[in-house]
Each structure stands twice: as structure tokens, then as C-alpha cells.
Design a protein around this motif. Structure first.
Motif, PDB file in Angstrom:
ATOM      1  N   GLN A  95      26.689   5.981   0.680  1.00 59.97           N
ATOM      2  CA  GLN A  95      26.438   7.207   1.430  1.00 59.97           C
ATOM      3  C   GLN A  95      27.118   7.247   2.798  1.00 59.97           C
ATOM      4  O   GLN A  95      27.536   8.301   3.255  1.00 59.97           O
ATOM      5  N   TRP A  96      27.240   6.093   3.423  1.00 60.50           N
ATOM      6  CA  TRP A  96      27.837   6.086   4.761  1.00 60.50           C
ATOM      7  C   TRP A  96      29.331   5.784   4.738  1.00 60.50           C
ATOM      8  O   TRP A  96      29.980   5.764   5.779  1.00 60.50           O
ATOM      9  N   TRP A 149      19.387  16.900   8.072  1.00 61.88           N
ATOM     10  CA  TRP A 149      18.346  15.940   8.467  1.00 61.88           C
ATOM     11  C   TRP A 149      17.421  15.589   7.311  1.00 61.88           C
ATOM     12  O   TRP A 149      16.875  14.490   7.255  1.00 61.88           O
ATOM     13  N   TRP A 170      18.358  14.917   4.425  1.00 66.16           N
ATOM     14  CA  TRP A 170      18.993  13.762   3.787  1.00 66.16           C
ATOM     15  C   TRP A 170      18.932  12.532   4.685  1.00 66.16           C
ATOM     16  O   TRP A 170      18.767  11.408   4.199  1.00 66.16           O
ATOM     17  N   LEU A 171      19.065  12.714   5.979  1.00 62.82           N
ATOM     18  CA  LEU A 171      19.010  11.566   6.898  1.00 62.82           C
ATOM     19  C   LEU A 171      17.622  10.919   6.890  1.00 62.82           C
ATOM     20  O   LEU A 171      17.489   9.718   7.060  1.00 62.82           O
ATOM     21  N   GLU A 203      17.066  -1.533  -1.441  1.00 62.72           N
ATOM     22  CA  GLU A 203      18.277  -1.275  -2.216  1.00 62.72           C
ATOM     23  C   GLU A 203      18.587   0.213  -2.324  1.00 62.72           C
ATOM     24  O   GLU A 203      19.734   0.621  -2.260  1.00 62.72           O
ATOM     25  N   GLU A 204      17.534   0.988  -2.487  1.00 64.45           N
ATOM     26  CA  GLU A 204      17.710   2.415  -2.737  1.00 64.45           C
ATOM     27  C   GLU A 204      17.827   3.233  -1.445  1.00 64.45           C
ATOM     28  O   GLU A 204      17.880   4.455  -1.490  1.00 64.45           O
ATOM     29  N   ALA A 205      17.796   2.542  -0.323  1.00 63.01           N
ATOM     30  CA  ALA A 205      17.763   3.251   0.956  1.00 63.01           C
ATOM     31  C   ALA A 205      18.942   4.203   1.085  1.00 63.01           C
ATOM     32  O   ALA A 205      20.068   3.870   0.747  1.00 63.01           O
ATOM     33  N   ARG A 206      18.628   5.399   1.578  1.00 61.80           N
ATOM     34  CA  ARG A 206      19.657   6.390   1.883  1.00 61.80           C
ATOM     35  C   ARG A 206      19.501   6.799   3.335  1.00 61.80           C
ATOM     36  O   ARG A 206      18.582   6.363   4.034  1.00 61.80           O
ATOM     37  N   GLY A 207      20.356   7.679   3.776  1.00 63.63           N
ATOM     38  CA  GLY A 207      20.195   8.273   5.094  1.00 63.63           C
ATOM     39  C   GLY A 207      20.093   7.257   6.209  1.00 63.63           C
ATOM     40  O   GLY A 207      20.772   6.233   6.210  1.00 63.63           O
ATOM     41  N   LEU A 208      19.239   7.543   7.180  1.00 68.57           N
ATOM     42  CA  LEU A 208      19.124   6.663   8.342  1.00 68.57           C
ATOM     43  C   LEU A 208      18.648   5.267   7.940  1.00 68.57           C
ATOM     44  O   LEU A 208      19.077   4.266   8.518  1.00 68.57           O
ATOM     45  N   ARG A 233      19.392   3.609   5.336  1.00 69.98           N
ATOM     46  CA  ARG A 233      20.584   2.873   4.901  1.00 69.98           C
ATOM     47  C   ARG A 233      21.417   2.452   6.120  1.00 69.98           C
ATOM     48  O   ARG A 233      21.877   1.327   6.203  1.00 69.98           O
ATOM     49  N   LEU A 234      21.538   3.354   7.058  1.00 71.87           N
ATOM     50  CA  LEU A 234      22.307   3.033   8.269  1.00 71.87           C
ATOM     51  C   LEU A 234      21.671   1.854   9.002  1.00 71.87           C
ATOM     52  O   LEU A 234      22.366   0.937   9.452  1.00 71.87           O
TER      53      LEU A 234
END
Lengths: 303, 299
Positions: free
Chosen positions: A74-75, B124, B126-127, B134-139, B141-142
Motif C-alpha cells: 500500500q505504501w 482518511w 483508508w488511512l 500482517e494485514e495492516a493497512r493505512g497508518l 502499515r506505515l
């Protein structure tokens, strides 16, 4: 600085100018050291990052293929850049964009014109009860639309106004009058020299003549502020759109909400859609940014 | 008499349409809504309705769901105002003394203001994706990419009222902080330089200079900012609609609850919610309007 004074500065661009007025750098006695200056820049860059992170997400997201939008990637920058999401989003949003333009431009112009005439009278023709009228208009700026929404819909149904763009133009003009009036009232109270108006009066010109011949031509910067403000807030409005129109005749905020809020959401197309719908207001902001700052100071009184 | 009409007539004529329009569309419709809130019109069906007095209000304040929405609104408003003021004032302080590229910083801090809450809510949403690990998305994941895994959290989807509504307030803070910065920056620049010089000559430290000389000058701006942010927050609707959808009990505020009530065609109850919302806004705004008008007439 009261609510009423803010717009005055703003309308003249004085606010923007005041912000631009930097202190002389390197002045010996500005109370800063090298360390504190470094800390300042580091902090500023961190905050810049905070503000720009969503921009990064939305821009790269809008150029990705479906296989490229997994959690892990995603990033990352897109593996393969594609404009497909933009095409997809544009296909959906195009009719909404046209409607929003047909809505926001006239609504902004009409409410600005009314605001200008009102503002002139309120600023220059002190009449009995002026304060009451002033409070009456000022409070109108703050009301939550929820409090008028139900009967507003009924009123429009009874008036038999076509749903969609015409309905929204009427609503936005009416509820935009208070903010436009107040911006112009302060513009005329502080910017336009009293002598100009007095001279016209002595020459026997009436209020309407004075307004049309003398005031209107020197109101340009006031108009820039109200036009930017009204265009942006009408374009970005969602609540009126939701209450007063339907999916097939609504403005672009409705289109985007549908595009990005369905059951099976297309991530890349949503991102492209968010960008597409933001471009007009961003463009206004970039081109007229100097006045926008002033306009914001004046206009954000209206939520 | 004739002279008075000549003097005030044309002005009154110009203002008349506005007074009539606002009289009907603001004050008249508010009265209409209030009237509806006193009836038993709980369906979309037209026809006579019975007056039931304050029954709808009594029911509302006895209802868990409505009280929940009010508490959510309170927490949202506090988080939003505190967050926006802290960021906005801090940015203004950082920029205030003049830094290289100030115009760039200013423009970037300010641009989110130009964007609709629907568009920013889409991004936001999505963030603030709640998945972690493992499945982390958005912030989330960051955070894991930059090694701050401990910051990963479920955002608005779990946890206390405070964490939920603070997560909702975050995008609003992102959008409005730049505006507060612009307000305060203009305020700082409007203070005559002699005032600072005098304080420095008197030996005031930087901290004391701000605490005792500069900030007191800005209290009118702070008041305006508070009113603006407060009434924006009370009416907040689109951002929540875009991020969580309108059907989340966890993030429901009165404006959203009213919309949900309308979808069930319960007109009287929706009207009562709207009037409560108006009352909350009025408590904030009426003293401010009175203060402003008095100041104006003193001039």
C-alpha cells in the motif's frame, strides 16, 4: 479582532499582506539561537510530513492496478503506473462535475452580488434598528442546517422547484447571504473612503446610484474573497446535496460518496475520484491563494 | 416624515429581500421544525398530527442511543478543538519569526482546507484502517514500516469513546489546523514590533514575552477561533459519513442520528434532534453574536 473585524482585513488583502510581512532575518536581537532555529526547522518538516502523508497515499493510490493495492504494497510506488483508475473515476464523476460547476458558479455570483448590496447599506446607511438587523443576519451564519432541513425540503416540494441543481442554487444563495453580507459590510466600512460616498451624496446621487456608479467598480477585491469562499463551500457541500437532491441529479460530493462508499469499493478509483473532485477547489486555491488566506479568515465563520 | 422615507427608504428597500428571505428560511423554518418536534408525526404520511408537547424531547433524553450520540459529540468537540488549536498555534509560533520558505510551509499547511470533507474522509477512511500485523493497512502499515509498531491501533473501531472520537477528530484536525495557523499568524504579525522591543529591553525572556505580552493581545482571535471550531464540530456530518458510514453506533453524533431517524421517516423525532442541536449551537453562538454587535455599535 471580532468576527466582524476579521473580514475587513481579509477583504482588503491586508490580512494576507500582514502574514507575508516577515521580520528581518538575521536581526541581532530576535531572541533566537542556532539551536532553536534548527529545532524549528526539524519540527516544521515533521508537521509538513503529517500534512502531506494523505497526499502521498491518494496520489500513488490513484495510479495503481488492482493487483498493486494489497496491504503489503500500500505504501509502495505503483509497480506499473496506470491511468485506468482516473478513467474509471472520471466516467462515473463526469456528469456530477458538470452539475457541480453549474451549481457553484451561479450560486457564488448571486450570493456575492446580494451580499455586496446589503453590505454597502449596512456599512454606510446607519438606520434605526441597524444593530438588530445586523444580529439577525449574523446569527443566520451559524445555524446548523439540520434545524431547517426538514421544512426546507417540504417548501421546495410545495414550490415545485425542480430537484437538483436549481434547488441547490436557491438554498446555497439564501444561506450564503449572511457571510457575504458581513464580508462586504466590513469591506465597505473600512476600505472604501467615506469621502467618496459623501461626495456622491452631495452631488445628489441616491443610494442606488452611488452603489452602482461608485461602489460596485471598486469592490473587486471584496468580490474575489466572497467568490472564492462561496465557490469552495458550495462545491464542498454534502449535507444539502444529500437532503435536497438525489443520486442522479446531485453534485459531485454525492458522486464521490457513491463511488467510494459502495459495497465493493475500488481503492484506486476512489483515490482518483477524491483527487478529481478536489481539483477545482485546489486550482482556485493555488491561483488565488493570496486572497484565499484572507477569504478563509473571513469566511470560515461559516462551517 | 417624507424626509425620513427619503433617507431610509432606499436602504430599507435593498435590505428587505434579505430580511424576508432569512426571516422565512432561517427563523421561519426553525419555528416550523420546532413545531414539528412537538407533534406525533412519526411517519412520512401527510395529514393532521396531534400535539404531544415535549414528549419527543422527554423520550430523547431518556434514550440510551441519543445520550450516546451527545457524549460522542462532546468528546469529538473537545478532541477537535484542542487538537486544532495546539497544531495551529504551534505552527503559527514556528513560522512567526520568519523562516526560509515560509510561503511554501504556509500553503501546504493550509491546502487541506480547500478540500471537501467527503474527499478527505475517503482518504482518511483508508488511512485509519483498523487491521494490524500482517494485514495492516493505512497508518498502521506505515507505523510498522518505520518501526513504530506499538502505535498500531484499531482507530475508531474499538476501544473507549475517547480513542474512537479522537480518531474521528484526527482528519478534522488535519483539515482545519492550517486555518487556525493563518488566523494566529496574522495576529502575531499585527502586533506592533515596538511592543516586543520594549519587552526585550525590559529584560523579558522569550517565554515571558509570549506569555505576558503577545498572547494577551491575541485573545480576541482565540475567541473567534473557539467559536468557529466549536460550531463546526457540533455540525460535523460529512466526515463521519465518509469515514465510518452513517450507521455506526460507536461514532454516531446527533447530526448523524437525525439523518438515520429521517431515513425511518420519523419526522417528529428528527425535528426534536435538530432542535437540540440548534440549542447547543445557540448556547455557544448567541453570547458571541451579542458581544460582536455591541462592540460594533460602540464604534
Amino acid at each position: 479582532m471580532t468576527a466582524a473585524e476579521v473580514p475587513a482585513d481579509a477583504a482588503t488583502g491586508k490580512a494576507a499582506a500582514a502574514i507575508s510581512r516577515k521580520p528581518r532575518r538575521g536581526a541581532s536581537n530576535d531572541g533566537t539561537t542556532r539551536v532553536s532555529r534548527t529545532v524549528r526547522y526539524v519540527l516544521l518538516l515533521l508537521f509538513l510530513l503529517f500534512v502531506l502523508i494523505p497526499v502521498y497515499v491518494v496520489v500513488i493510490g490513484s495510479f495503481k492496478t488492482a493487483s498493486d493495492t494489497t496491504a503489503a504494497a500500500q505504501w509502495n510506488l505503483p509497480e506499473t503506473w496506470t491511468i485506468e483508475p482516473w478513467r474509471k473515476a472520471w466516467d462515473v464523476l463526469q456528469p456530477y462535475m458538470v452539475r457541480s460547476l453549474l451549481l457553484a458558479v451561479p450560486a457564488a455570483i448571486i450570493s456575492s452580488l446580494i451580499g455586496s448590496a446589503n453590505g454597502f447599506v449596512l456599512a454606510r446607511w446607519r438606520f434605526p434598528g441597524a444593530n438588530i438587523v445586523f444580529a439577525f443576519i449574523l446569527f443566520g451564519m451559524f445555524i446548523p442546517y439540520q434545524a431547517v432541513m426538514l421544512p426546507l425540503r417540504t417548501t421546495f416540494q410545495e414550490l415545485d422547484v425542480t430537484r437538483g441543481v436549481p434547488t441547490l442554487i436557491i438554498a446555497h444563495v439564501i444561506y450564503g447571504i449572511p457571510i457575504c453580507t458581513l464580508i462586504f459590510r466590513n469591506y465597505y466600512a473600512t476600505v472604501v473612503p467615506h469621502e467618496v460616498i459623501e461626495a456622491a451624496r452631495v452631488d445628489g446621487a441616491g443610494l442606488i446610484q452611488t452603489y452602482l456608479r461608485i461602489i460596485l467598480p471598486i469592490s473587486i477585491s471584496g468580490f474575489v474573497v466572497t467568490l472564492i469562499w462561496q465557490f469552495t463551500s458550495v462545491w464542498n457541500d454534502f449535507l444539502f446535496a444529500l437532503f435536497l437532491t438525489q443520486q442522479n441529479n446531485g453534485p459531485v460530493t454525492l458522486g464521490l460518496a457513491a463511488l467510494a462508499g459502495g459495497q465493493k469499493v475500488d481503492y484506486a478509483a476512489s483515490m482518483a475520484g477524491a483527487l478529481i473532485t478536489s481539483l477545482p477547489t485546489l486550482l482556485v486555491y493555488i491561483v488565488l491563494g493570496r486572497w484565499f488566506i484572507g477569504g478563509l479568515m473571513a469566511g470560515a465563520l461559516k462551517g | 416624515m417624507h424626509g425620513r422615507i427619503r433617507t431610509w427608504g432606499p436602504g430599507a428597500l435593498v435590505l428587505l429581500p434579505t430580511v424576508l428571505l432569512l426571516g422565512y428560511f432561517v427563523y421561519g423554518l426553525i419555528a416550523w421544525t420546532f413545531n414539528t418536534s412537538l407533534t406525533d408525526r412519526h411517519t412520512a404520511r401527510k395529514g393532521p398530527a396531534e400535539y404531544v408537547g415535549l414528549e419527543n424531547y422527554v423520550n430523547l433524553f431518556g434514550e440510551e442511543r441519543f445520550l450516546n450520540s451527545l457524549k460522542n459529540l462532546g468528546v469529538l468537540t473537545v478532541s477537535f478543538i484542542v487538537g486544532t488549536l495546539v497544531f495551529g498555534v504551534l505552527w503559527a509560533l514556528l513560522l512567526e519569526k520568519g523562516v526560509t520558505g515560509e510561503g511554501v510551509f504556509r500553503s501546504i499547511f493550509l491546502f487541506p482546507m480547500a478540500i471537501s470533507m467527503i474527499a478527505s474522509g475517503v482518504v482518511w477512511g483508508w488511512l485509519l484502517n483498523p487491521s494490524q500485523g500482517e494485514e495492516a493497512r493505512g497508518l498502521n502499515r506505515l507505523f510498522s514500516i518505520v518501526g513504530l509498531n506499538f502505535l498500531e491501533n484499531p482507530w475508531w473501531t474499538a476501544g473507549s469513546r475517547w480513542t474512537t472520537m479522537a480518531a474521528i477528530a484526527l482528519p478534522a484536525v488535519w483539515q482545519l489546523s492550517g486555518y487556525i495557523m493563518a488566523l494566529f499568524l496574522a495576529g502575531f504579525r499585527g502586533i506592533p514590533p515596538e511592543l516586543r522591543e520594549a519587552a526585550r529591553v525590559d529584560g523579558a525572556s522569550e517565554f515571558k514575552l509570549y506569555r505576558h505580552v503577545l498572547f494577551p493581545q491575541l485573545s480576541p482571535i482565540a475567541l473567534s477561533a473557539l467559536i468557529i471550531l466549536g460550531h463546526m464540530s457540533l455540525k460535523l456530518f460529512d466526515l463521519i459519513y465518509a469515514i465510518t458510514g452513517p450507521n455506526q453506533f460507536r461514532t454516531e453524533v446527533p447530526s448523524i442520528y437525525m439523518w438515520n431517524t429521517l431515513l425511518r421517516s420519523d419526522m417528529a423525532k428528527a425535528a426534536a434532534i435538530a432542535i437540540v442541536l440548534l440549542a447547543v449551537v445557540a448556547v455557544l453562538v448567541i453570547p458571541y453574536v451579542a458581544y460582536t454587535v455591541r462592540q460594533e455599535s460602540e464604534k
